[in-house]
Design an enzyme around this catalytic site. Structure first.
Site, mmCIF file in Angstrom:
data_model
loop_
_atom_site.group_PDB
_atom_site.id
_atom_site.type_symbol
_atom_site.label_atom_id
_atom_site.label_comp_id
_atom_site.label_asym_id
_atom_site.label_seq_id
_atom_site.Cartn_x
_atom_site.Cartn_y
_atom_site.Cartn_z
ATOM 1 N N MET A 1 -40.130 97.696 73.781
ATOM 2 C CA MET A 1 -39.275 98.813 74.182
ATOM 3 C C MET A 1 -40.139 99.896 74.828
ATOM 4 S SD MET A 1 -36.174 98.990 71.477
ATOM 5 C CE MET A 1 -37.003 99.895 70.200
ATOM 6 N N HIS B 1 -48.952 96.461 70.852
ATOM 7 C CA HIS B 1 -48.412 95.709 71.993
ATOM 8 C C HIS B 1 -49.549 95.055 72.785
ATOM 9 C CE1 HIS B 1 -45.251 98.997 71.600
ATOM 10 N NE2 HIS B 1 -44.553 97.905 71.449
ATOM 11 N N GLN C 1 -29.457 97.879 69.749
ATOM 12 C CA GLN C 1 -30.054 97.727 68.426
ATOM 13 C C GLN C 1 -30.199 99.052 67.679
ATOM 14 O OE1 GLN C 1 -33.697 95.997 70.329
ATOM 15 N NE2 GLN C 1 -34.773 97.068 68.705
ATOM 16 N N GLY D 1 -44.810 91.235 66.920
ATOM 17 C CA GLY D 1 -45.727 91.750 65.902
ATOM 18 C C GLY D 1 -45.228 91.450 64.494
ATOM 19 N N LYS E 1 -45.639 93.399 62.151
ATOM 20 C CA LYS E 1 -45.187 94.664 61.535
ATOM 21 C C LYS E 1 -43.682 94.630 61.326
ATOM 22 C CE LYS E 1 -44.965 98.746 63.650
ATOM 23 N NZ LYS E 1 -43.606 99.261 63.388
ATOM 24 N N SER F 1 -47.360 102.272 65.696
ATOM 25 C CA SER F 1 -45.934 102.218 66.006
ATOM 26 C C SER F 1 -45.626 103.265 67.060
ATOM 27 C CB SER F 1 -45.124 102.533 64.741
ATOM 28 O OG SER F 1 -43.788 102.820 65.066
ATOM 29 N N SER F 2 -44.696 102.924 67.961
ATOM 30 C CA SER F 2 -44.279 103.914 68.948
ATOM 31 C C SER F 2 -43.690 105.127 68.242
ATOM 32 C CB SER F 2 -43.228 103.320 69.885
ATOM 33 O OG SER F 2 -43.731 102.151 70.480
ATOM 34 N N ARG F 3 -43.102 104.909 67.078
ATOM 35 C CA ARG F 3 -42.450 106.009 66.347
ATOM 36 C C ARG F 3 -43.460 106.941 65.669
ATOM 37 N NH1 ARG F 3 -38.153 101.926 65.632
ATOM 38 N NH2 ARG F 3 -36.270 102.816 66.529
#
Ligand code: PAF
Length: 282
Positions: free
Chosen positions: A30, A37, A61, A147, A149, A185-187
């Site tokens: 995303m 990534h 999602q 991943g 994760k 994480s992107s978050r």
């Protein structure tokens, strides 16, 4: 490297590669790429003639009130990272390209998605399965990379591929962590400096839980309570879940006697919901 925006452009490119007998690896993302990534892309680069990265924040999602609008996006930044990593094509469609007017088909499953993240995100995996299915149909990859994760996502996709006889090999890749143990994480970009400094507690607690099991603890509840207590001790967190499940069925286990997945989701402050996990062979 090409950036393609439409399904037909990607299909054309794939047709050309197939005529040349080339293999294709797909890394679905995303965007807002990080080293997690990049580790998937590296694996894809090593094992395929051509590598496609999809860069698409998939609205299907995200549930109501979740972070679809605020999810970080920067295609130029992602393109720079992909170029350096040797990616051949980025597929970065608009929402209207993936879900044109009239779209009404979904891919869903009965098992695996009810617990863990599926409990608080009831439509999430239907959205993931649908978009991943579409990506597989568009790119027709030999290999796809995900991943570990997102352990539940990986299990769901592996199951979907078996159940629906899809011709793609699913490759799970290890969690990549910051130096202090926080899973990339992107978050993580949502975290305030204070939350960021406290977030490694998640991995510390999980590592402690893992050690309890290695040392012989077989009562899941005891491990879950110990992990939860450590996470909550820093004060800025709310736990969505800490669970110990059978690593294949993802059903909760009371007594740890077969291979397990221990997974958690934790809200840090008001901003971020972070996940982490470990697997153990018993
Ligand atoms: O893991 C993600 O980033 C997403 O869930 C995925 C697999 C790209 C589907 O949108």
């Amino acid at each position: 490297m090409k950036i393609l925006k439409t399904v037909s452009e990607v299909k054309e490119q794939v047709k050309t590669w197939r005529k040349e007998g080339l293999t294709i690896g797909l890394v679905p993302t995303m965007g807002w790429l990080h080293e997690g990534h990049l580790s998937l892309i590296k694996k894809a680069r090593e094992n395929n003639d051509r590598v496609v990265v999809s860069d698409f924040v998939n609205p299907m999602q995200f549930g109501p009130g979740e972070d679809f609008d605020s999810y970080p996006r920067d295609l130029n930044r992602d393109a720079g990272l992909c170029e350096k990593a040797g990616v051949d094509v980025i597929f970065a469609p608009e929402v209207s390209e993936m879900y044109p007017e009239g779209f009404c088909s979904y891919v869903d499953m009965n098992g695996l998605t009810g617990g863990l993240c599926g409990k608080s995100r009831p439509i999430h995996f239907r959205g993931v399965q649908t978009v991943v299915n579409k990506l597989f149909n568009i790119v027709t990859p030999d290999n796809a990379y995900f991943g570990e994760k997102d352990a539940q996502q990986l299990a769901v996709i592996k199951r979907m591929v078996v159940d629906l006889n899809m011709n793609v090999k699913i490759n799970g890749c290890p969690i990549i962590r910051e130096a202090d143990g926080l899973a990339k994480s992107s978050r993580n970009s949502y975290l305030t400096p204070e939350e960021r400094s406290l977030a490694p507690i998640i991995n510390k607690a999980m590592t402690m839980g893992r050690q309890m099991i290695i040392d012989g603890e077989r009562n899941s509840q005891k491990v879950i309570e110990a992990i939860s207590e450590v996470i909550l001790s820093v004060g800025v967190t709310k736990i969505d879940y800490v669970s110990i499940v059978d690593s294949l069925s993802l059903e909760p286990v009371e007594t740890i006697e077969k291979d397990i997945l221990c997974a958690c989701a934790v809200y840090m402050g008001n901003s971020a919901r972070l996940i982490d996990n470990f697997s153990l062979e018993i």
